[in-house]
Design a protein around this motif. Structure first.
Motif, PDB file in Angstrom:
ATOM      1  N   MET A   1       0.823  -1.197   0.000  1.00  0.00           N
ATOM      2  CA  MET A   1       0.000   0.000   0.000  1.00  0.00           C
ATOM      3  C   MET A   1       0.862   1.253   0.000  1.00  0.00           C
ATOM      4  O   MET A   1       0.553   2.242  -0.679  1.00  0.00           O
ATOM      5  CB  MET A   1      -0.932  -0.013   1.209  1.00  0.00           C
ATOM      6  CG  MET A   1      -1.885   1.178   1.286  1.00  0.00           C
ATOM      7  SD  MET A   1      -3.069   1.256  -0.078  1.00  0.00           S
ATOM      8  CE  MET A   1      -4.123  -0.141   0.323  1.00  0.00           C
ATOM      9  N   LEU A   2       1.960   1.225   0.738  1.00  0.00           N
ATOM     10  CA  LEU A   2       2.875   2.362   0.762  1.00  0.00           C
ATOM     11  C   LEU A   2       3.569   2.533  -0.582  1.00  0.00           C
ATOM     12  O   LEU A   2       3.775   3.651  -1.048  1.00  0.00           O
ATOM     13  CB  LEU A   2       3.911   2.163   1.877  1.00  0.00           C
ATOM     14  CG  LEU A   2       4.954   3.265   2.044  1.00  0.00           C
ATOM     15  CD1 LEU A   2       4.295   4.585   2.422  1.00  0.00           C
ATOM     16  CD2 LEU A   2       5.976   2.854   3.101  1.00  0.00           C
ATOM     17  N   GLU A  27      -9.592  20.720   3.666  1.00  0.00           N
ATOM     18  CA  GLU A  27     -10.591  19.818   4.239  1.00  0.00           C
ATOM     19  C   GLU A  27     -10.304  18.362   3.897  1.00  0.00           C
ATOM     20  O   GLU A  27     -10.898  17.438   4.477  1.00  0.00           O
ATOM     21  CB  GLU A  27     -11.994  20.199   3.788  1.00  0.00           C
ATOM     22  CG  GLU A  27     -12.298  19.930   2.320  1.00  0.00           C
ATOM     23  CD  GLU A  27     -11.928  21.102   1.416  1.00  0.00           C
ATOM     24  OE1 GLU A  27     -12.483  21.190   0.303  1.00  0.00           O
ATOM     25  OE2 GLU A  27     -11.085  21.925   1.822  1.00  0.00           O
ATOM     26  N   LEU A  28      -9.382  18.123   2.947  1.00  0.00           N
ATOM     27  CA  LEU A  28      -8.954  16.768   2.615  1.00  0.00           C
ATOM     28  C   LEU A  28      -7.596  16.433   3.224  1.00  0.00           C
ATOM     29  O   LEU A  28      -7.411  15.372   3.809  1.00  0.00           O
ATOM     30  CB  LEU A  28      -8.887  16.589   1.092  1.00  0.00           C
ATOM     31  CG  LEU A  28     -10.190  16.697   0.306  1.00  0.00           C
ATOM     32  CD1 LEU A  28      -9.927  16.507  -1.181  1.00  0.00           C
ATOM     33  CD2 LEU A  28     -11.202  15.678   0.790  1.00  0.00           C
ATOM     34  N   ILE A  29      -6.644  17.335   3.065  1.00  0.00           N
ATOM     35  CA  ILE A  29      -5.268  16.974   3.410  1.00  0.00           C
ATOM     36  C   ILE A  29      -5.054  16.788   4.902  1.00  0.00           C
ATOM     37  O   ILE A  29      -4.355  15.861   5.336  1.00  0.00           O
ATOM     38  CB  ILE A  29      -4.276  18.015   2.821  1.00  0.00           C
ATOM     39  CG1 ILE A  29      -2.856  17.449   2.929  1.00  0.00           C
ATOM     40  CG2 ILE A  29      -4.391  19.361   3.510  1.00  0.00           C
ATOM     41  CD1 ILE A  29      -1.836  18.240   2.142  1.00  0.00           C
ATOM     42  N   TRP A  30      -5.684  17.626   5.753  1.00  0.00           N
ATOM     43  CA  TRP A  30      -5.392  17.524   7.187  1.00  0.00           C
ATOM     44  C   TRP A  30      -6.036  16.318   7.843  1.00  0.00           C
ATOM     45  O   TRP A  30      -5.409  15.675   8.700  1.00  0.00           O
ATOM     46  CB  TRP A  30      -5.746  18.832   7.885  1.00  0.00           C
ATOM     47  CG  TRP A  30      -4.815  19.927   7.464  1.00  0.00           C
ATOM     48  CD1 TRP A  30      -5.119  21.069   6.783  1.00  0.00           C
ATOM     49  CD2 TRP A  30      -3.392  19.960   7.638  1.00  0.00           C
ATOM     50  NE1 TRP A  30      -3.986  21.819   6.533  1.00  0.00           N
ATOM     51  CE2 TRP A  30      -2.915  21.158   7.049  1.00  0.00           C
ATOM     52  CE3 TRP A  30      -2.472  19.099   8.243  1.00  0.00           C
ATOM     53  CZ2 TRP A  30      -1.563  21.490   7.049  1.00  0.00           C
ATOM     54  CZ3 TRP A  30      -1.140  19.444   8.236  1.00  0.00           C
ATOM     55  CH2 TRP A  30      -0.691  20.622   7.647  1.00  0.00           C
ATOM     56  N   PRO A  31      -7.268  15.920   7.497  1.00  0.00           N
ATOM     57  CA  PRO A  31      -7.756  14.635   8.016  1.00  0.00           C
ATOM     58  C   PRO A  31      -6.893  13.456   7.576  1.00  0.00           C
ATOM     59  O   PRO A  31      -6.660  12.521   8.348  1.00  0.00           O
ATOM     60  CB  PRO A  31      -9.173  14.536   7.428  1.00  0.00           C
ATOM     61  CG  PRO A  31      -9.583  15.946   7.230  1.00  0.00           C
ATOM     62  CD  PRO A  31      -8.338  16.670   6.814  1.00  0.00           C
ATOM     63  N   ILE A  32      -6.371  13.508   6.336  1.00  0.00           N
ATOM     64  CA  ILE A  32      -5.518  12.425   5.852  1.00  0.00           C
ATOM     65  C   ILE A  32      -4.209  12.382   6.639  1.00  0.00           C
ATOM     66  O   ILE A  32      -3.727  11.313   7.022  1.00  0.00           O
ATOM     67  CB  ILE A  32      -5.263  12.593   4.342  1.00  0.00           C
ATOM     68  CG1 ILE A  32      -6.550  12.305   3.563  1.00  0.00           C
ATOM     69  CG2 ILE A  32      -4.145  11.658   3.868  1.00  0.00           C
ATOM     70  CD1 ILE A  32      -6.451  12.558   2.074  1.00  0.00           C
ATOM     71  N   ARG A  52     -12.487  10.300  -6.712  1.00  0.00           N
ATOM     72  CA  ARG A  52     -12.633   9.613  -5.430  1.00  0.00           C
ATOM     73  C   ARG A  52     -11.699   8.417  -5.289  1.00  0.00           C
ATOM     74  O   ARG A  52     -11.182   8.146  -4.205  1.00  0.00           O
ATOM     75  CB  ARG A  52     -14.090   9.200  -5.243  1.00  0.00           C
ATOM     76  CG  ARG A  52     -14.454   8.857  -3.807  1.00  0.00           C
ATOM     77  CD  ARG A  52     -15.952   8.706  -3.660  1.00  0.00           C
ATOM     78  NE  ARG A  52     -16.628   9.993  -3.508  1.00  0.00           N
ATOM     79  CZ  ARG A  52     -17.830  10.272  -4.003  1.00  0.00           C
ATOM     80  NH1 ARG A  52     -18.479   9.370  -4.716  1.00  0.00           N
ATOM     81  NH2 ARG A  52     -18.374  11.455  -3.810  1.00  0.00           N
ATOM     82  N   GLY A  53     -11.467   7.687  -6.362  1.00  0.00           N
ATOM     83  CA  GLY A  53     -10.579   6.533  -6.284  1.00  0.00           C
ATOM     84  C   GLY A  53      -9.175   6.934  -5.877  1.00  0.00           C
ATOM     85  O   GLY A  53      -8.561   6.319  -4.993  1.00  0.00           O
ATOM     86  N   ARG A  54      -8.640   7.980  -6.509  1.00  0.00           N
ATOM     87  CA  ARG A  54      -7.286   8.419  -6.175  1.00  0.00           C
ATOM     88  C   ARG A  54      -7.210   9.018  -4.781  1.00  0.00           C
ATOM     89  O   ARG A  54      -6.240   8.788  -4.048  1.00  0.00           O
ATOM     90  CB  ARG A  54      -6.815   9.432  -7.227  1.00  0.00           C
ATOM     91  CG  ARG A  54      -6.328   8.781  -8.524  1.00  0.00           C
ATOM     92  CD  ARG A  54      -6.279   9.751  -9.684  1.00  0.00           C
ATOM     93  NE  ARG A  54      -7.622   9.972 -10.239  1.00  0.00           N
ATOM     94  CZ  ARG A  54      -7.870  10.742 -11.293  1.00  0.00           C
ATOM     95  NH1 ARG A  54      -6.877  11.382 -11.882  1.00  0.00           N
ATOM     96  NH2 ARG A  54      -9.104  10.871 -11.740  1.00  0.00           N
ATOM     97  N   VAL A  55      -8.232   9.779  -4.398  1.00  0.00           N
ATOM     98  CA  VAL A  55      -8.208  10.380  -3.068  1.00  0.00           C
ATOM     99  C   VAL A  55      -8.306   9.310  -1.982  1.00  0.00           C
ATOM    100  O   VAL A  55      -7.560   9.334  -0.986  1.00  0.00           O
ATOM    101  CB  VAL A  55      -9.353  11.408  -2.923  1.00  0.00           C
ATOM    102  CG1 VAL A  55      -9.460  11.894  -1.482  1.00  0.00           C
ATOM    103  CG2 VAL A  55      -9.122  12.585  -3.858  1.00  0.00           C
ATOM    104  N   MET A  67      -6.071   5.623   2.195  1.00  0.00           N
ATOM    105  CA  MET A  67      -5.715   4.302   2.688  1.00  0.00           C
ATOM    106  C   MET A  67      -4.203   4.099   2.692  1.00  0.00           C
ATOM    107  O   MET A  67      -3.665   3.414   3.571  1.00  0.00           O
ATOM    108  CB  MET A  67      -6.386   3.216   1.837  1.00  0.00           C
ATOM    109  CG  MET A  67      -7.906   3.223   1.909  1.00  0.00           C
ATOM    110  SD  MET A  67      -8.555   3.116   3.595  1.00  0.00           S
ATOM    111  CE  MET A  67      -7.883   1.555   4.135  1.00  0.00           C
ATOM    112  N   MET A  68      -3.505   4.697   1.722  1.00  0.00           N
ATOM    113  CA  MET A  68      -2.053   4.571   1.681  1.00  0.00           C
ATOM    114  C   MET A  68      -1.425   5.217   2.912  1.00  0.00           C
ATOM    115  O   MET A  68      -0.521   4.667   3.537  1.00  0.00           O
ATOM    116  CB  MET A  68      -1.497   5.220   0.419  1.00  0.00           C
ATOM    117  CG  MET A  68       0.005   5.018   0.246  1.00  0.00           C
ATOM    118  SD  MET A  68       0.693   5.945  -1.129  1.00  0.00           S
ATOM    119  CE  MET A  68       0.779   7.582  -0.406  1.00  0.00           C
ATOM    120  N   VAL A  69      -1.942   6.395   3.280  1.00  0.00           N
ATOM    121  CA  VAL A  69      -1.404   7.091   4.447  1.00  0.00           C
ATOM    122  C   VAL A  69      -1.821   6.383   5.728  1.00  0.00           C
ATOM    123  O   VAL A  69      -1.023   6.228   6.662  1.00  0.00           O
ATOM    124  CB  VAL A  69      -1.877   8.556   4.441  1.00  0.00           C
ATOM    125  CG1 VAL A  69      -1.515   9.248   5.746  1.00  0.00           C
ATOM    126  CG2 VAL A  69      -1.262   9.309   3.262  1.00  0.00           C
TER     127      VAL A  69
END
Length: 456
Positions: A92-93, A253-258, A373-376, A381-383
Motif C-alpha cells: 500500500m505504501l 478539508e482533505l489533506i489535514w484529516p488524511i 474519489r478513487g485516487r483520493v 488508505m495509503m497514508v
C-alpha cells in the motif's frame, strides 16, 4: 465545492467547513432517506454487499489472529509480528496511489470480484501450508505481502463502490455501517480463532477465511446493476496520479484529516504488537486471552461505528476531539496496573479509535468529486495503512526492548502530539481558535481586533 476533474478546478479559498457536503451529486438519482441508524440497509444492493462482507470480515479477523499467533509461536518475537504486519501493508505504501488510478479507470463491481477471489486464494494457500505441517515464518511473510498487493486495488475500489451502491445522500451512513460490519465480525472472528487455534491449530482458521470470500463474490454477482449510481470510468491519460495529489494538496478539508489518520494509523493502531506482548509478557496468557482482548476492542469499535451511523455528519472538530481522547485513553491503558482494568479500558480505546477512522473516511469521501474519489481514497488508505511498514517494526522494537507498557505509551504520545498539532493547524487555516469546555473541544471564530477594522 468544485465539480472539475483536476487541480485547476480547486476552489480559491481555504476555509474549513464544519460539515462537508456531498460532492458531485447526481441530480437524477432518487434522494433516498438518509435518516436512521440503518438507513443504507433499505437499499437492496448495499444489503447484499453488507451481508457478504460480514461473512468475509469474520474470516479475515480469524486469519489475522491466527497469523499473529502463528508468527509469535514460530519466533517468540513481537518484532516478527511487526514485520508480518509491515509486509502486509508495504504494498500500500509502495503502490497505493496506482491502485487508486485503477479504481478510477475500471468498473468497480467486476474489479472487486477479481480482487476478492485473489484474496480468498491467499488464505487457502496459507491453510494448505499450515495444515501440511511445513509452514515457516518466511512463507507467512510472503503470504502477507501477496495479500497486501491485492489490497492495493481492493481497498480503493471497495471504498469508492459504496457511493455507487447507496447514492450521495447515504454515503456517511453507509461508511459508518461498513465499519460497524467490520467490527461486528471482529467480535466473532477472534473468539472463533482462539477456539480453533487452541483445539486444532491455525490452519483451519486460514482455510475458513479463504472459503469465506465466496460470500462477497456471490453478493456482487447478485446485485441489480440498473439500481447502481455508476461513476463514468476515467479514460487512461498521462499525469492522473499527479493530478490526484494536486487535487488533495489544494484542499485543506482533505489533506489535514488524511495527515491525522496517517499519524494515528502508523503509531496508534499497532494493537497486534501490543496485545500479543501484554498477553505473553505482562499477563502470561494464551491465544484465548489474545482473542478476548481483540474482542473487547471490537466491542468498543462497534459502539463507535453505530454512534457515527446515527450521527450521520462528519465534522472536523469531532475528528480532532476523538483523536485526542483516543490517544489519552491509550496512554492510560498502557499503565493500567491490573488485568481487568486493562481489559475494560480496551473498550473505550476501540470506540474512539474507530470514531477517528469513520469520521475521517466519511468526511474525505463527501468532500471529494466522484471522478477523483478513487485516487483520493487510495491516498487516504495509503497514508492510513501504508505507514505501518515504518511504524510497526519501530513500535515492535520499542516493545521488545523496553516492554509492552512503554511500547504502547510511545505510540499514544506520538498520536496525541499529532492530534494537538493538527488542531492548531486547522484553527490557523480557518482563522479559528480552540475553545475547551465541558462540552468538549470546539473551533470558534477568532475575534477581529477593532484597530484592524477598515475605516468606512
Amino acid at each position: 465545492m468544485s465539480t472539475g476533474t483536476g487541480a485547476d478546478s480547486a476552489p480559491g479559498h481555504t476555509s474549513i467547513p464544519s460539515t462537508a457536503a456531498p460532492a458531485g451529486t447526481n441530480p437524477g438519482a432518487p434522494p433516498g432517506d438518509s435518516r436512521g441508524m440503518f438507513g443504507s440497509l433499505k437499499i437492496r444492493n448495499y444489503r447484499l454487499f453488507a451481508t457478504g462482507q460480514v461473512v468475509s470480515n469474520t474470516g479475515t479477523w480469524m486469519q489475522r489472529i491466527a497469523q499473529d499467533w502463528l508468527v509469535l509461536s514460530l519466533t517468540g518475537s513481537a518484532s516478527a509480528v511487526g514485520i508480518t504486519i509491515a509486509l502486509q501493508f508495504l504494498p500500500m505504501l509502495m503502490f497505493g496511489l496506482y491502485g487508486g488510478v485503477l479504481a478510477d479507470r475500471l468498473p468497480k463491481r467486476p474489479l472487486l470480484i477479481a480482487t476478492q477471489s485473489a484474496m480468498g486464494l491467499t488464505g487457502v494457500a496459507l491453510a494448505v501450508l499450515t495444515l501440511a505441517g511445513h509452514v515457516q515464518v518466511w512463507q507467512v511473510y510472503l503470504a502477507a505481502f501477496l495479500l497486501g498487493l491485492v489490497t492495493v486495488v481492493d481497498n480503493p475500489a471497495r471504498q469508492t463502490f459504496v457511493p455507487e451502491m447507496v447514492g450521495p445522500a447515504q454515503v456517511a451512513n453507509a461508511v459508518s455501517l461498513n465499519s460497524a460490519n467490520f467490527q461486528s465480525a471482529r467480535l466473532v472472528g477472534p473468539a472463533i480463532a482462539g477456539v480453533l487455534i487452541t483445539a486444532v491449530g491455525s490452519g483451519w482458521a486460514f482455510l475458513l477465511n479463504g472459503l469465506s470470500f465466496a460470500a462477497p463474490i456471490a453478493a456482487l454477482l447478485m446485485m441489480r446493476t440498473q439500481e447502481l449510481h455508476p461513476v463514468t470510468p476515467q479514460p487512461r491519460a498521462k499525469g492522473q496520479l499527479r493530478e490526484g495529489l494536486r487535487y488533495v494538496a489544494g484542499r485543506p478539508e482533505l489533506i489535514w484529516p488524511i495527515v491525522l489518520v496517517g499519524f494515528i494509523g502508523t503509531f496508534g493502531f499497532n494493537f497486534p504488537i501490543w496485545l500479543s506482548a501484554f498477553v505473553s509478557e505482562v499477563f502470561h496468557g494464551d491465544a484465548g486471552t489474545y482473542g478476548l482482548f481483540n474482542t473487547l476492542i471490537a466491542a468498543g469499535s462497534l459502539a463507535g461505528a453505530l454512534l457515527a451511523a446515527r450521527r450521520g455528519q462528519a465534522r472536523l472538530r469531532l475528528l480532532v476531539t476523538a483523536a485526542a481522547l483516543f490517544s489519552v485513553l491509550l496512554l492510560v491503558t498502557a499503565f493500567a496496573p491490573g488485568y481487568w482494568l486493562f481489559a475494560a479500558l480496551l473498550v473505550p480505546v476501540g470506540m474512539f479509535g474507530l470514531t477517528v477512522n469513520v469520521v475521517a473516511n466519511s468526511s474525505v469521501q463527501m468532500a471529494t468529486d466522484p471522478e477523483m474519489r478513487g485516487r483520493v481514497m487510495a491516498l487516504f488508505m495509503m497514508v492510513f495503512t501504508g505507514g505501518t511498514p515504518v511504524g510497526a517494526p519501530l513500535v515492535g522494537w520499542i516493545t521488545d526492548t523496553y516492554g509492552a507498557r512503554l511500547g504502547m505509551a510511545a505510540g499514544a504520545l506520538v498520536s496525541l502530539a499529532a492530534a494537538l498539532g493538527i488542531a492548531l493547524v486547522l484553527s490557523r487555516v480557518g482563522n479559528l481558535r480552540l475553545r475547551v469546555n465541558r462540552h468538549g473541544v470546539t473551533f470558534v471564530p477568532t475575534p477581529r481586533r477593532p484597530d484592524l477594522v477598515p475605516a468606512a
